[in-house]
Design a protein around this motif. Sequence first.
Motif, mmCIF file in Angstrom:
data_model
loop_
_atom_site.group_PDB
_atom_site.id
_atom_site.type_symbol
_atom_site.label_atom_id
_atom_site.label_comp_id
_atom_site.label_asym_id
_atom_site.label_seq_id
_atom_site.Cartn_x
_atom_site.Cartn_y
_atom_site.Cartn_z
ATOM 1 N N PRO A 16 0.812 -1.221 0.000
ATOM 2 C CA PRO A 16 0.000 0.000 0.000
ATOM 3 C C PRO A 16 0.843 1.268 0.000
ATOM 4 N N SER A 17 0.225 2.334 -0.447
ATOM 5 C CA SER A 17 0.850 3.649 -0.330
ATOM 6 C C SER A 17 0.615 4.200 1.074
ATOM 7 N N PRO A 18 1.450 5.138 1.509
ATOM 8 C CA PRO A 18 1.191 5.790 2.799
ATOM 9 C C PRO A 18 -0.121 6.560 2.761
ATOM 10 N N ARG A 24 6.275 13.730 5.171
ATOM 11 C CA ARG A 24 7.013 13.848 3.919
ATOM 12 C C ARG A 24 8.507 13.901 4.223
ATOM 13 N N LYS A 40 8.152 1.893 -5.011
ATOM 14 C CA LYS A 40 7.361 2.654 -5.984
ATOM 15 C C LYS A 40 6.046 3.197 -5.431
ATOM 16 N N THR A 41 5.449 2.527 -4.458
ATOM 17 C CA THR A 41 4.162 3.024 -3.951
ATOM 18 C C THR A 41 4.319 4.167 -2.957
ATOM 19 N N ALA A 42 5.559 4.479 -2.551
ATOM 20 C CA ALA A 42 5.772 5.515 -1.533
ATOM 21 C C ALA A 42 6.463 6.757 -2.078
ATOM 22 N N ALA A 44 6.729 10.147 -3.924
ATOM 23 C CA ALA A 44 5.765 11.197 -4.265
ATOM 24 C C ALA A 44 6.256 12.099 -5.384
ATOM 25 N N PRO A 85 4.903 0.962 4.021
ATOM 26 C CA PRO A 85 5.429 2.336 4.009
ATOM 27 C C PRO A 85 4.549 3.254 4.849
ATOM 28 N N TRP A 88 5.742 9.406 2.993
ATOM 29 C CA TRP A 88 6.068 9.640 1.590
ATOM 30 C C TRP A 88 7.549 9.967 1.430
#
Length: 568
Positions: A16-18, A24, A40-42, A44, A85, A88
């Motif tokens: 999953p993404s954050p 940040r 890649k999912t984290a 930004a 994660p 970002w």
Amino acid sequence: HEQLNVPIEAIPLGIPSPAPEAARVCILDSGLNANHPLLKTAIADSESYIADQGVDDESGHGTAVAGIALYGDIEACVAANFWQPQFWLYNGKVMYLDQQTGETRFDEKTIERTLTEAVEYFAGELGCRIFNVSLGNANAPYDGRHIRGIAYVLDKLAREYDALFIVSAGNFNGSDNPPVPQTSWRDEYPHYLMNEASVIIDPAPALNVITVGSLARHNAHIDEQRYPEINALSPASEDQPSPFTRHGPSINKALKPDLMAAGGNRASPLRQDDKQWKNEERGMGVLTLNHQFVGGTLLNETSGTSFAAPYITHLAGRLLNEYPQASANMLRAILVNHANLPDQCVTAFAEDWRTSYKKAKGTTHRELPREVAGYGKIDEEALYRSSDNVVVLMAEESIGNNAHQFFELPLPESYLRSERSLREVRITLAYTPPVRTTRLDYIATKISYRLVKATSLADVERRFNHDTQQETESMKEYDRGRTITADTRNKGTVQSSVWQFKQGNPVQKWFVVVTRQDKDWGSLSPCLDQESYALVVTVADQENQQAQLYNEIQLRIQAQERVRARIG
């Protein structure tokens, strides 16, 4: 070996993404390979500050740093096969791969301007609060005088953007004039850790940042793993300073590095003839991400202070999620407040050496291990929450020049009981002063604290002189059971000490007195009328099985607030 060769098929699908509002964190390094399955999912946003180069990572340094910053202990993540994660990542490419030498480099002539431009964008426009800067200029060892170069730039940017910069102490890879080590890393460990040649390098001396040195985690070289009859090739054992970590102090003998984290180890080669500086690290590094994972492995092993720093960055990012309004001062104070000097760091240095160092002219009352390890290693279990017998108190305040501020610690009578049992109070203050490298005094103001005991607040106030710019000695700090002297800790802009005691006095009250005194910069002083600082206090009663410290302190704070409301 098994962890290094984890197949991509074993990694869970759909990492999953954050959360959209998550912290940040910006990695200022050699770029990131944003298509790595574990990154890649984290990611930004990315920006390259290297002319004619994209944002991808050709050297692998930035991707390795980013992996540790995002996940922390990757060995634990592999063991649990859990990848989550929590913040970002922002990618600022400020270094490049030197195709001739194979080394990761930056342009010494432009790096200060490059970093300023990158921070202006990532902090000023995108709201990044935490920056990992795992780079160092080996041509600029700290000379014991003024702070210049990258360190000076980061000290200014930290104040301007209320940003937390986490930097590496730099790697020591041997010296040839004179030769250090002379024979082998193992035989001369830990003496070269304090050699003049292994002093911290730019930007590690910066005061308004957290500087991170390296601890060893593994000590069995690949040859030892294969052939059990071979042993003790590596100088350092777990939680001892890595053989390549550099030592402080910084300007005016401020403690540096501030913190330590696992960064790897090295071994002496089996045949040492003319190879005393050769780096043998296989099997003893830290696990992180491999930038060349296509056709290779997802993970890689590496060593260096560059990979200790992002571990602290990981902890800071998680803290910012917990306290999204926290200042950089507060993040620094919380991190350092939860650090302890490992026993292994102390015993790495012979007792007679530690004793003579503390008595020598120029280092009187200073502890030798802290010149290498600073405040030590963070206790993660206590970092993010209080418990029934360990309570963390935090305050963000501001103070005028030549002033004192008084905090009564809300210690209940049950905590101050006279029965014998170990208790602990640790106090950390952090501030971000203006700096100027052209002045005799590098920082424009000094904010410090002392812990005192008295029967009442009125008694403490009477005994402090509010009218003098000179630091008053009208009430000395309580020093029994204290780990770091006031003189040692007050040199820096993050200051911490621990007090341990076994017998209390319910009649006495404990106070933290914060004092500000500006340097004499005349009309050019850049200080504000009110300078901000953060104060963190941890109160622990860990040997008391019936402790209800959290509830009791909460009740005392509520009672104090009711009194202030009536007075107001």
